[in-house]
Design a protein around this motif. Structure first.
Motif, PDB file in Angstrom:
ATOM      1  N   TYR A  70       3.879 -11.989  -4.367  1.00  0.00           N
ATOM      2  CA  TYR A  70       2.682 -12.171  -3.546  1.00  0.00           C
ATOM      3  C   TYR A  70       1.394 -12.002  -4.356  1.00  0.00           C
ATOM      4  N   GLY A 117       8.785 -13.903   3.167  1.00  0.00           N
ATOM      5  CA  GLY A 117       7.971 -12.738   3.479  1.00  0.00           C
ATOM      6  C   GLY A 117       6.492 -13.031   3.630  1.00  0.00           C
ATOM      7  N   PHE A 118       6.068 -14.211   3.182  1.00  0.00           N
ATOM      8  CA  PHE A 118       4.663 -14.548   3.349  1.00  0.00           C
ATOM      9  C   PHE A 118       4.486 -16.060   3.301  1.00  0.00           C
ATOM     10  N   GLU A 155      -1.405 -19.487   4.041  1.00  0.00           N
ATOM     11  CA  GLU A 155      -2.170 -18.496   4.784  1.00  0.00           C
ATOM     12  C   GLU A 155      -2.938 -17.587   3.837  1.00  0.00           C
ATOM     13  N   ALA A 183       2.962  -3.972  -6.212  1.00  0.00           N
ATOM     14  CA  ALA A 183       1.910  -4.686  -5.502  1.00  0.00           C
ATOM     15  C   ALA A 183       2.241  -4.683  -4.023  1.00  0.00           C
ATOM     16  N   LYS A 184       1.235  -4.994  -3.232  1.00  0.00           N
ATOM     17  CA  LYS A 184       1.438  -4.996  -1.784  1.00  0.00           C
ATOM     18  C   LYS A 184       1.624  -6.408  -1.290  1.00  0.00           C
ATOM     19  N   ILE A 185       2.525  -6.544  -0.340  1.00  0.00           N
ATOM     20  CA  ILE A 185       2.720  -7.840   0.289  1.00  0.00           C
ATOM     21  C   ILE A 185       2.368  -7.707   1.762  1.00  0.00           C
ATOM     22  N   HIS A 186       1.812  -8.780   2.288  1.00  0.00           N
ATOM     23  CA  HIS A 186       1.423  -8.806   3.684  1.00  0.00           C
ATOM     24  C   HIS A 186       2.650  -8.634   4.575  1.00  0.00           C
ATOM     25  N   TYR A 195       6.020  -3.799  -3.045  1.00  0.00           N
ATOM     26  CA  TYR A 195       7.191  -4.361  -3.717  1.00  0.00           C
ATOM     27  C   TYR A 195       7.055  -4.157  -5.215  1.00  0.00           C
ATOM     28  N   ARG A 227      13.495  -9.873  -5.108  1.00  0.00           N
ATOM     29  CA  ARG A 227      12.415  -8.941  -4.820  1.00  0.00           C
ATOM     30  C   ARG A 227      12.893  -7.668  -4.117  1.00  0.00           C
ATOM     31  N   ILE A 283      11.666  -4.725  -1.899  1.00  0.00           N
ATOM     32  CA  ILE A 283      10.522  -4.446  -1.044  1.00  0.00           C
ATOM     33  C   ILE A 283      10.816  -3.189  -0.237  1.00  0.00           C
TER      34      ILE A 283
END
Lengths: 225, 469
Positions: free
Chosen positions: A96, A137-138, A142, B69-72, B82, B91, B93
């Motif tokens: 991400y 996951g994303f 967006e 890092a951060k994931i939405h 994650y 990954r 998480i």
């Protein structure tokens, strides 16, 4: 700071500008250099680098006015090997954080190129199907839309989940419309996506929007391949 | 269904024991998976542990804050963490746990006399081989085998592995280099033809890792926990093992607490040398090659216009002179260069020159390889079968690969990628077969570096010690 892609240390030059107005860098010089920004003459409709005002693909689209629903597309980068590596790691491996590489470029190019549209238009990111969203996951579109300084209207919805990336050109053009609209919108729209390949996906989305009374649809994408 | 999920089913244990897996890495349907969870045979453990100031990835041991890092995430206001360090393995998480097998342990088959290799070991090899065997029988031990290039390290392991199989132990041979994994697999398979063996690496066809002997790249060990009774790490000093702390973490965790760790190397790093000196690490030293001939000592050759030549993509003049004066013109040529860009440039210029010098007949007999070359495997095997006469390469071929009769040239040996270990390893590519036990090694440089003189000194030292045995 470390480069988000290659982990090497970023050493920024010290100038008067960086001293008083420091801008955090997310990618090192070397990586940044290997991404090519589209510059010079480009197709007025799809943003591909071309010497004639309209490229062959766009002329082909214009033969079918019923399908050609997108007014124009603006892209920032060209597709190349380095970009491909970043995209696979970002989208398919699910890193991400890598999306932030494009934050600055996406914002500044929008300010520069879409100045008039920015005041009236709404942004809609191209949605993923539910399954794919869960798997990754994303949604990369967006994430890109978040970088834009205009209101978002996430009313679009994807029904089927066929992967475009594995299809040939003719298969893509002939595929059925996978989008549905949850709520009609009467404002002009900017569609946001990561990559414009044949433009079929964006045109499918634009078609649904126009059928529900949207006056104009343009698109802003990261890459033109 | 009832039979399949019975707790006594050893197949499940074989598949899952000693591993830390994500849900998507467990190839079971939801019904079976939920059943296992309910019966407490699979235990979920948090994938990222958070302490006051840092986070720890439970798979790769990463603790650097900048590598997270951060994931939405829809369900969490502030997103989910994650790990970016082990992203290539899938990954990790915060919201998805890792699963550990908690059912009955699997008992591996005991093999009497599994070794089908019928070769003869030299005196030095036999001594090392006996040491390895003794250490494998002794729990909680570690041993470093310091054996020169071409001393037949693999053969020294056979009696130890045979003994381990007799005890019903599980064995892993790990190495940082994928080329070495590919090279080892057929050799081990031949030596233990009755035992199931799997090779695990980045894009291997086999993914499960359920056999008694596993040959793996060290990255793959990130998925294991307390799985092996014996781990043999080949080439511990190779990149990326000595740079990447998570790999050392993974190999140590993959070993059972009572297990034996065996390190193999030809060029131990300073860290290991100090440990050996302080007697914290037991070691055995094999200074001679299996054919008994000394290691070829590199010749250093000064090229004054080297930088200028390299910019133009030409080989230095001294190299061309050496080509003409080589003792045995039949030997293949292995040419090392420091960077990928140079290999491609020089390879194309070199082909014209070599045709002109009558070394090769056509441009099809020369090729270049580097790490990101898609046809790398194929080119190496072509060179081994003598279909290619000249191979221009980066340091990827510095270790673990054997070609029967080659002369080795390093152009720009003063470059920083050629450290002492790399130079000793590269020099060790020459003269590896008993039919042609000598070979020429030449360093073309524009200024001697410490690494070069140390490499020559250490090779000479090995030869000196070897003469007395």
């Amino acid at each position: 700071m470390k480069c988000l892609f290659c982990q090497s240390k970023i050493t920024s030059e010290v100038t008067w500008r960086t001293l008083f107005y420091p801008t955090p860098m997310s990618i090192c010089k070397l990586c940044n250099h290997s991404l090519t920004v589209i510059s010079g003459a480009r197709c007025s409709r799809c943003s591909r680098r071309s010497d004639v005002p309209k490229c062959i693909d766009c002329l082909q689209w214009e033969q079918f006015p019923a399908r050609d629903t997108l007014r124009y597309n603006y892209s920032i980068y060209q597709y190349n090997e380095c970009m491909q590596e970043i995209i696979t790691k970002w989208k398919y491996r699910g890193d991400y954080e890598l999306g932030y590489i494009f934050k600055n470029a996406f914002h500044t190019h929008f300010q520069k190129m879409m100045l008039t549209a920015a005041k009236t238009h709404l942004a809609i990111p191209i949605p993923l199907s539910v399954e794919r969203q869960v798997e990754r996951g994303f949604n990369q579109a967006e994430m890109l839309a978040q970088f834009l300084p205009i209101p978002k209207a996430p009313y679009l919805q994807r029904v089927t989940s066929e992967k475009q990336a594995t299809k040939t050109r003719s298969e893509r053009m002939g595929s059925a419309n996978p989008f549905q609209l949850r709520k009609p919108i009467n404002k002009p729209i900017i569609l946001v996506d990561d990559i414009y390949t044949t433009g079929t996906t964006l045109r499918h989305a634009a078609k649904v929007l126009i059928e529900h009374g949207c006056p104009e649809v343009i698109s802003f994408t990261l890459i033109r391949s | 269904m009832a039979k399949k999920t019975s707790p006594l089913d050893p197949k499940l244990a074989q598949q899952l024991e000693g591993k830390l897996l994500l849900r998507k890495e467990i190839p079971f349907e939801d019904t079976l998976f939920d059943f296992l969870l309910e019966k407490n045979m699979l235990t979920p453990i948090p994938s990222i542990v958070k302490t006051l100031f840092r986070k720890i990835c439970q798979r790769c041991g990463n603790r650097t804050n900048s590598r997270f890092a951060k994931i939405h995430d829809i369900n969490r206001k502030h997103g989910a963490w994650y790990c970016r360090n082990c992203l290539m393995m899938g990954r990790i998480i915060e919201t998805e746990p890792l699963y550990r097998w908690n059912g009955q342990p699997f008992s591996w088959q005991k093999h009497e006399a599994a070794c089908t290799w019928k070769g003869q070991l030299t005196k030095a090899q036999a001594k090392a081989s006996e040491m390895v065997r003794r250490f494998i029988l002794q729990p909680e031990s570690s041993l470093l085998v310091w054996a020169v290039c071409g001393s037949g390290k693999t053969e020294m392991l056979f009696s130890g592995i045979e003994e381990a199989l007799r005890q019903g132990m599980r064995i892993c041979i790990a190495t940082p280099r994928i080329d070495v994994v590919r090279e080892l697999l057929p050799r081990i398979q031949q030596a233990f033809s009755a035992v199931p063996i799997q090779a695990l690496y980045g894009d291997s066809a086999e993914k499960q890792g359920t056999s008694q002997i596993i040959i793996a790249s060290t990255h793959q060990l990130l998925r294991f926990e307390h799985a092996f009774d014996v781990i043999i790490i080949d080439e511990i000093d190779a990149f990326p093992y000595h740079k990447d702390a998570s790999l050392a973490f993974a190999t140590e965790r993959a070993l059972k607490p009572s297990g034996t760790m065996i390190y193999l190397t030809a060029t131990p790093r300073q860290k290991q040398r100090t440990k050996m000196l302080l007697k914290q690490l037991k070691h055995v030293f094999v200074p001679t090659r299996y054919h008994g001939y000394p290691l070829p000592v590199p010749i250093m050759c000064m090229c004054f216009a080297l930088q200028k030549n390299l910019v133009k993509g030409n080989p230095p003049r001294a190299f061309i002179q050496w080509l003409r004066l080589r003792q045995n013109q039949q030997r293949q040529l292995l040419i090392f260069l420091p960077t990928i860009a140079l290999t491609e440039k020089i390879a194309s210029n070199l082909s014209e020159l070599l045709i002109h010098e009558h070394v090769i007949k056509g441009s099809a007999e020369i090729s270049s390889v580097h790490a990101s070359d898609p046809d790398r495997e194929q080119k190496i095997s072509l060179f081994r079968e003598k279909n290619l006469f000249v191979l221009v390469t980066t340091t990827i071929l510095e270790r673990g690969v054997t070609f029967p009769a080659v002369d080795v040239a390093i152009i720009h040996a003063g470059h920083s990628v050629f450290d002492e270990a790399a130079l000793v390893q590269i020099a060790g590519r020459a003269g590896r077969s008993a039919d042609d036990p000598t070979g020429e090694v030449v360093f073309f440089h524009d200024g001697k570096t410490n690494a070069m003189s140390r490499a020559v000194r250490s090779i000479k030292k090995m030869n000196r010690i070897g003469r007395w045995l």
